[in-house]
Design a protein around this motif. Structure first.
Motif, short mmCIF file in Angstrom:
data_model
loop_
_atom_site.label_atom_id
_atom_site.label_comp_id
_atom_site.label_asym_id
_atom_site.label_seq_id
_atom_site.Cartn_x
_atom_site.Cartn_y
_atom_site.Cartn_z
N HIS A 141 0.84 -1.20 0.00
CA HIS A 141 0.00 0.00 0.00
C HIS A 141 0.87 1.25 0.00
O HIS A 141 1.86 1.32 0.72
CB HIS A 141 -0.91 0.01 1.23
CG HIS A 141 -1.61 1.31 1.45
ND1 HIS A 141 -1.42 2.08 2.58
CD2 HIS A 141 -2.47 2.00 0.67
CE1 HIS A 141 -2.14 3.19 2.50
NE2 HIS A 141 -2.79 3.17 1.35
N SER A 142 0.51 2.25 -0.83
CA SER A 142 1.17 3.55 -0.87
C SER A 142 2.67 3.37 -1.05
O SER A 142 3.11 2.71 -1.99
CB SER A 142 0.80 4.34 0.39
OG SER A 142 1.11 5.70 0.26
N ASP A 166 -3.23 1.99 -4.17
CA ASP A 166 -2.96 3.43 -4.15
C ASP A 166 -1.46 3.69 -4.05
O ASP A 166 -0.99 4.42 -3.18
CB ASP A 166 -3.70 4.10 -2.99
CG ASP A 166 -5.21 3.99 -3.14
OD1 ASP A 166 -5.86 4.98 -3.48
OD2 ASP A 166 -5.75 2.88 -2.92
N TRP A 261 -7.55 1.09 -6.18
CA TRP A 261 -7.40 2.53 -5.90
C TRP A 261 -8.72 3.09 -5.40
O TRP A 261 -9.79 2.71 -5.86
CB TRP A 261 -7.02 3.27 -7.16
CG TRP A 261 -6.04 4.39 -6.96
CD1 TRP A 261 -6.31 5.65 -6.51
CD2 TRP A 261 -4.63 4.35 -7.24
NE1 TRP A 261 -5.15 6.41 -6.48
CE2 TRP A 261 -4.10 5.63 -6.92
CE3 TRP A 261 -3.76 3.37 -7.71
CZ2 TRP A 261 -2.75 5.95 -7.06
CZ3 TRP A 261 -2.43 3.69 -7.86
CH2 TRP A 261 -1.93 4.95 -7.54
N ASP A 265 -9.26 9.27 -3.43
CA ASP A 265 -7.90 9.40 -2.91
C ASP A 265 -7.47 10.87 -2.96
O ASP A 265 -7.39 11.47 -4.04
CB ASP A 265 -6.94 8.54 -3.75
CG ASP A 265 -5.55 8.44 -3.15
OD1 ASP A 265 -5.15 9.35 -2.41
OD2 ASP A 265 -4.86 7.44 -3.43
N ALA A 270 -6.75 9.10 -8.79
CA ALA A 270 -7.14 7.74 -9.16
C ALA A 270 -6.81 7.40 -10.60
O ALA A 270 -6.76 6.22 -10.97
CB ALA A 270 -8.64 7.54 -8.90
N ALA A 273 -4.11 4.75 -11.38
CA ALA A 273 -4.36 3.30 -11.38
C ALA A 273 -4.30 2.76 -12.79
O ALA A 273 -3.59 1.78 -13.08
CB ALA A 273 -5.71 3.01 -10.74
N VAL A 287 -10.96 0.80 -9.61
CA VAL A 287 -11.12 2.04 -8.85
C VAL A 287 -12.43 1.96 -8.09
O VAL A 287 -13.49 1.76 -8.69
CB VAL A 287 -11.09 3.27 -9.79
CG1 VAL A 287 -11.34 4.55 -8.99
CG2 VAL A 287 -9.75 3.35 -10.52
N HIS A 293 -7.48 7.05 0.15
CA HIS A 293 -6.13 6.55 -0.11
C HIS A 293 -5.88 5.22 0.59
O HIS A 293 -5.27 4.31 0.01
CB HIS A 293 -5.11 7.60 0.34
CG HIS A 293 -3.69 7.24 0.06
ND1 HIS A 293 -3.18 7.15 -1.22
CD2 HIS A 293 -2.65 6.95 0.89
CE1 HIS A 293 -1.91 6.83 -1.18
NE2 HIS A 293 -1.56 6.68 0.11
N ASN A 294 -6.30 5.07 1.83
CA ASN A 294 -6.14 3.81 2.55
C ASN A 294 -7.31 2.89 2.21
O ASN A 294 -8.12 2.53 3.06
CB ASN A 294 -6.06 4.06 4.05
CG ASN A 294 -4.76 4.67 4.48
OD1 ASN A 294 -4.05 5.28 3.68
ND2 ASN A 294 -4.41 4.53 5.75
N VAL A 295 -7.36 2.48 0.95
CA VAL A 295 -8.56 1.84 0.41
C VAL A 295 -8.93 0.56 1.15
O VAL A 295 -10.11 0.26 1.35
CB VAL A 295 -8.37 1.59 -1.10
CG1 VAL A 295 -7.23 0.61 -1.37
CG2 VAL A 295 -9.66 1.14 -1.76
#
Length: 313
Positions: A141-142, A166, A261, A265, A270, A273, A287, A293-295
């Protein structure tokens, strides 16, 4: 006509700037904030394990049985971020949630460790070697997604499947929230001046459903991020992550790839993605509407079935 300022004004301005720079340097390099006094409730709930490597003493959990999946959290986060993901995947996998260098309760032992893409990819490799995994699926993630992506690009024979949540990796728009940490002196000062409230505001900005960011969630991250060495590592990562490198090697990814994503976010648009999916052979982008963002934390009911189905294929 060129206007000339009086010498006394110029001297006063210079003196003020010098004073500000001196204050910033003091906050950045001489003053250290005190760590938060907090005992993690989550650590009491999980079975923490540790493994020693030349890079770090890694803190991790191993849950379930089946093909291995390694979960890599984002910057300024730790394996607590995967608290909903681990049980969802553990029914069909052995799920390793690991704190990488700069995160949670992993302690770096390599005094020359480089907080850049190669350094973080080498750390992933060291962890896999230490727990006896020749190959595994990776979900990042991230920033953790960027590290996982670079690992998949440079060590494709060790990755079964890749999930990017994301995750920056394109030579494209950067997250404005982290740009200040790239400015010399100012970045270090900004990290040291980060308070719990500022940390909480940053965390909330990664969620569409703000009610999910509880006091406990904030404290679970702030407890370790408040430590001076973690702040320093965060700044080093902000300076060291060069997404030109990941962008240039997207064609080297051979693992089947899923990109998840959040449509809402606020850190990275997005549209990135599909930009990643277009450049990674066979990749698929999803999506999710109403998600930040912290999907995986913000929308577990939508994100986790997609993640689970992809890894079980």
């Amino acid at each position: 006509m060129t206007r000339k300022w009086p010498a006394r004004v110029s001297a006063a301005t210079a003196a003020a700037l010098a004073l500000l720079l001196a204050a910033a340097a003091f906050v950045a390099y001489a003053w250290q904030p005190s760590p938060a006094p907090y005992d993690s409730a989550y650590l009491d709930e999980i079975r923490s394990q540790y493994v020693d490597t030349p890079v770090a003493r890694f803190h991790y959990t191993a849950t379930g049985d089946g093909p291995p999946v390694v979960l890599v959290a984002g910057g300024a986060m730790w394996l607590h971020s995967w608290r909903d993901t681990v049980p969802a995947l553990a029914a069909g996998h052995t799920v390793y949630a690991v704190d990488m260098p700069s995160q949670g309760y992993t302690e770096v032992v390599d005094g020359d460790f480089a907080y850049d893409l190669e350094g973080m990819a080498a750390a992933i490799e060291a962890f896999l070697d230490a727990v006896g995994l020749d190959r595994a699926s990776l979900a990042g993630h991230s920033w953790g997604g960027a590290w996982s992506l670079y690992f998949a690009e440079t060590r494709p024979d060790r990755v079964d499947r890749l999930v990017l949540l994301d995750a920056p990796g394109l030579d494209a728009e950067r997250a404005r929230q982290t740009e200040v940490f790239k400015v010399p002196v100012i970045g270090e000062a900004a990290a040291n001046l980060t308070t719990r409230d500022r940390y909480a505001d940053s965390l909330r900005s990664a969620f569409s459903h703000k009610d999910l960011v509880t006091d406990e969630t904030i404290d679970e991250g702030w407890a370790w991020f408040s430590r001076p060495e973690r702040r320093d590592a965060f700044v080093s990562l902000a300076l060291g992550l060069d997404y030109d490198q990941t962008h240039a090697r997207l064609g080297d990814v051979t693992a089947p790839t899923l990109i998840l994503w959040g449509a809402e976010d606020a850190w990275l648009p997005a549209t990135q993605a599909q930009g990643l999916a277009d450049r990674i052979t066979g990749a698929r982008a999803e999506v999710l509407e109403g998600c930040g963002h912290n999907v995986h934390e913000d929308c577990p009911d939508a994100a986790l079935p997609l993640l689970t189905a992809f890894l079980r294929q």
